[in-house]
Structure formats: structure tokens, C-alpha cells
Enzyme design. Structure first.
Site, PDB file in Angstrom:
ATOM      1  N   GLY A   1       6.662   2.258  10.823  1.00 23.32           N
ATOM      2  CA  GLY A   1       5.569   3.229  10.811  1.00 23.32           C
ATOM      3  C   GLY A   1       4.856   3.267  12.154  1.00 23.32           C
ATOM      4  N   SER A   2       3.690   3.926  12.158  1.00 20.75           N
ATOM      5  CA  SER A   2       2.980   4.078  13.426  1.00 20.75           C
ATOM      6  C   SER A   2       2.033   2.916  13.710  1.00 20.75           C
ATOM      7  CB  SER A   2       2.207   5.401  13.429  1.00 20.75           C
ATOM      8  OG  SER A   2       1.321   5.441  12.323  1.00 20.75           O
ATOM      9  N   THR A   3       1.503   2.265  12.682  1.00 21.50           N
ATOM     10  CA  THR A   3       0.572   1.153  12.909  1.00 21.50           C
ATOM     11  C   THR A   3       1.308  -0.059  13.478  1.00 21.50           C
ATOM     12  OG1 THR A   3      -0.578   1.994  10.964  1.00 21.50           O
ATOM     13  CG2 THR A   3      -1.352  -0.092  11.833  1.00 21.50           C
TER      14      THR A   3
ATOM     15  N   ASP B   1       3.250  -5.496   8.181  1.00 20.49           N
ATOM     16  CA  ASP B   1       3.694  -4.119   7.938  1.00 20.49           C
ATOM     17  C   ASP B   1       2.497  -3.215   7.650  1.00 20.49           C
ATOM     18  OD1 ASP B   1       5.342  -1.938   7.531  1.00 20.49           O
ATOM     19  OD2 ASP B   1       6.608  -2.922   6.038  1.00 20.49           O
ATOM     20  N   GLY B   2       2.682  -1.930   7.834  1.00 22.79           N
ATOM     21  CA  GLY B   2       1.671  -0.941   7.487  1.00 22.79           C
ATOM     22  C   GLY B   2       1.760  -0.592   6.004  1.00 22.79           C
TER      23      GLY B   2
ATOM     24  N   LYS C   1       3.979   2.120  -0.338  1.00 25.29           N
ATOM     25  CA  LYS C   1       4.670   2.164   0.936  1.00 25.29           C
ATOM     26  C   LYS C   1       5.869   3.099   0.828  1.00 25.29           C
ATOM     27  CE  LYS C   1       5.474  -1.449   3.349  1.00 25.29           C
ATOM     28  NZ  LYS C   1       5.183  -0.647   4.548  1.00 25.29           N
ATOM     29  N   GLY C   2       6.351   3.490   1.998  1.00 22.66           N
ATOM     30  CA  GLY C   2       7.525   4.355   1.996  1.00 22.66           C
ATOM     31  C   GLY C   2       7.259   5.734   2.545  1.00 22.66           C
TER      32      GLY C   2
ATOM     33  N   GLU D   1      11.724  -2.760   3.837  1.00 19.87           N
ATOM     34  CA  GLU D   1      10.397  -3.369   3.998  1.00 19.87           C
ATOM     35  C   GLU D   1      10.125  -4.362   2.871  1.00 19.87           C
ATOM     36  OE1 GLU D   1       8.076   0.291   6.254  1.00 19.87           O
ATOM     37  OE2 GLU D   1       8.060   0.227   4.081  1.00 19.87           O
TER      38      GLU D   1
END
Ligand code: 5RP
Length: 321
Positions: A115-117, A170-171, A183-184, A192
Site C-alpha cells: 500500500g501507500s503507507t 502493514d497498512g 485489508k485488501g 499480507e
């Protein structure tokens, strides 16, 4: 230094490419910049004071009394730049940096989310590896994570070689009061979950927009569910029959047809109508033939870091872990 929202703007040599970056340490070292600067809040109706200080070599620190989501800043002085400070990006960065600083130590195997984070977390991890000469092995949760690890020259491994991880970071798309996650959003939920499940500690990083009391409060796109392609219609029908709501096959952007995951599967997005017992729902959906994994992470995360609009990082711990 007042308790304020802090964002700094790096004045890029190409003025159109100015971007934001900050740390609290930078704030302490900053000194007053005498150039003229003006700020306006665009459509956001921002009220409060602003101050500009220069942080060498070429960044402009912006202090505000409020917590606007976006500030459009035009500064003139030794250099001129117009740019947008996106408070959500700052919040992601603060959460990611704090998690990496608190949870990563020398000689660890670290799971790298997607992801972006997570991009900020890998930036910080790479910085620490360089500066502190750490020996860190990284296990990716997706093609994207693998590319990030390689790009930063970090040590890449996999679950064959390192099936036990010290920590996975993880984000998340949404985090509720119990630290249940959706998530996803990026379609990487299966890998993940596998990587998080192999880690002694699973830590979540997110910005304030992901923080919910109950699921669905913030995240409106539903629960992602990875399915074997041939099963997408029967699985969709079964989910609606069992739990109501609406199921959509996730379609590609800049690609005709459905999104295909790193595991060559499809993603369904289930828009639920009410709050459920997420553990029961997860187990029931997992039992439908053709379902690979759900984006419901129940009882997995032990701590979440939320970057807030005012620059602080809030921590939430799981009640039992
Ligand atoms: C990808 C994920 C991501 O962690 C989640 O979508 C959050 O992404 P971002 O940090 O871009 O908000 O689960 O499958």
C-alpha cells in the site's frame, strides 16, 4: 514551540516539484525565515494562524494552529514555490516512522506490507539500516513490497527461508476499536495475512481516516475477498444469501476486465449493511468453496499507530493478544 500542526515543504530545485517532508526534530532545529510568504486554504475554509520558518538547506517549515487537511502554499523569498501539503500523507509518514522506530531492531526478520503507507515505513527502515548498520531481512507481502525492498537495497527473503518473522508492519483500510482490520484495498490481502500470521508481532500503520469505532464507519468500499476466478459468481451469490449486502467483482483501472491479484485470482468487494461478528463472518466466508482469503483480520494486530491531523501519533493496543 506551541502544540501545533507541523508540515514542512521542501522547495525543490524544480519549483513545480516541491513536496512535503517533516520530522519533529526538524521542527526543533528550524529558524525564522524572513522571506515573505502567503497562504490560502483553498476550499477548506481554514481558520487559524500560520508561521513560516526556514529549515536549511532548502525547506520551508509551516506551522499552523489548526489541523487543515490541505494547505495550498505559495511562498516567495530566496526561492519561490507553490505546493500542496497533504495532511493525510504527513500522518501516514508519522505513523510509519514511529512504528519502524519502536518495533525494528538489529538482526530481525521483518514482514513488509503493501500500500501507500508502507512506502514511508520502508523509507525509514532503509534509512535506519544505513545509519545504524542494521542487519535486517525483509519478507514482502506483494509484488509492490518486493519492489520497494529491492529499490532500497534491503535484504530480500521469503517464507521458505524465513518462515518465522520477528515483526510484520502493514497498512490497513480500516481499524476498529478491537483492532479488527479490513485489508485488501490494494488487493494483497492473502499474502499480507500469511506474512502477518508468521510474525511474532503484527503492527498496523494508518492515518486518522482509517480509525473507526465500528467497521464501515470510514471505509465504504466493503470487505475485499480473494477468490479463484471460476468461483466468483457462486461465491458472490452465497455471501449475499448468508449476510446480505452487495458484492462486486473488482475491475481494473487502465486495464479492461477484472483486477488479477499477485496470486492470479480475482477480488470481490462485499459491501455489508450492518455490523457483524467479524470472526464468525470471516470463518463462514472462508468455508465457501473458491474463497482463498478474506480481508478481515480478526485478532491478529497487536498494536496500531494512527498518524493524526495535528502531527501526533496515537497508539491503540489490542485488549487481549
Ligand atoms: C493492500 C492493503 C493495504 O495495506 C491497505 O489497502 C492500506 O493501503 P494504504 O496504505 O495505501 O492506505 O491492505 O492490500
Amino acid at each position: 514551540m506551541p502544540n501545533v500542526c507541523v508540515a514542512s515543504l521542501a522547495l525543490a530545485s524544480d519549483r513545480k516539484e516541491a513536496r512535503h517532508r517533516t520530522t519533529k526534530a526538524e521542527t526543533r532545529e528550524a529558524h525564522i525565515w524572513r522571506a515573505t510568504a502567503c497562504l490560502w486554504a483553498g476550499p477548506m475554509n481554514f481558520r487559524g494562524w500560520v508561521a513560516f520558518v526556514k529549515f536549511p538547506p532548502a525547506s520551508l517549515l509551516l506551522l499552523t494552529s489548526g489541523s487543515p487537511r490541505r494547505l495550498f502554499v505559495h511562498a516567495t523569498g530566496p526561492e519561490t514555490s507553490t505546493c500542496v501539503v497533504n495532511m493525510a500523507e504527513e500522518a501516514k509518514k508519522q505513523a510509519a516512522y514511529t512504528a519502524v522506530d519502536n518495533h525494528v531492531q538489529n538482526n530481525q526478520v521483518v514482514g513488509i506490507g503493501s500500500g501507500s503507507t508502507i512506502v514511508y515505513a520502508v523509507d525509514r527502515l532503509a534509512e535506519r539500516v544505513r545509519q545504524e548498520k542494521l542487519n535486517i531481512i525483509c519478507v514482502p507481502t506483494s509484488f509492490q513490497a518486493r519492489q520497494l525492498i529491492l529499490k532500497h537495497g534491503l535484504m530480500l527473503s521469503d517464507l521458505d527461508r524465513h518462515p518465522e518473522l520477528d515483526v510484520a508492519i502493514d497498512g490497513a483500510d480500516e481499524v476498529d476499536a478491537d483492532l479488527t482490520l479490513i485489508k485488501g484495498g490494494g488487493g494483497c490481502l492473502t499474502q499480507e495475512k500469511i506474512v502477518a500470521g508468521c510474525a511474532r508481532h503484527f503492527v498496523v500503520i494508518a492515518d486518522y481516516r482509517k480509525d473507526s469505532k465500528v467497521m464501515g464507519e470510514q471505509w465504504k468500499k466493503g470487505v475485499p475477498i480473494e477468490v479463484v476466478p471460476m468461483a466468483h459468481v457462486p461465491v458472490s451469490r452465497k455471501i449475499v444469501q448468508l449476510f446480505g449486502g452487495e458484492v462486486n467483482l473488482r475491475m481494473g483501472v487502465s486495464k479492461a476486465g477484472p483486477v488479477v491479484t499477485d496470486n492470479s485470482n480475482f477480488i470481490l468487494d462485499w459491501k455489508f449493511e450492518r455490523v457483524h461478528s467479524w470472526k464468525d463472518v470471516h470463518q463462514a466466508i472462508k468455508m465457501i468453496p473458491g474463497v482463498v482469503e478474506t480481508g478481515l483480520f480478526v485478532g491478529m494486530a497487536e498494536r496500531a499507530y494512527f498518524g493524526m491531523e495535528d502531527g501526533r501519533v496515537q497508539v491503540r493496543e489490542a485488549s487481549v493478544h
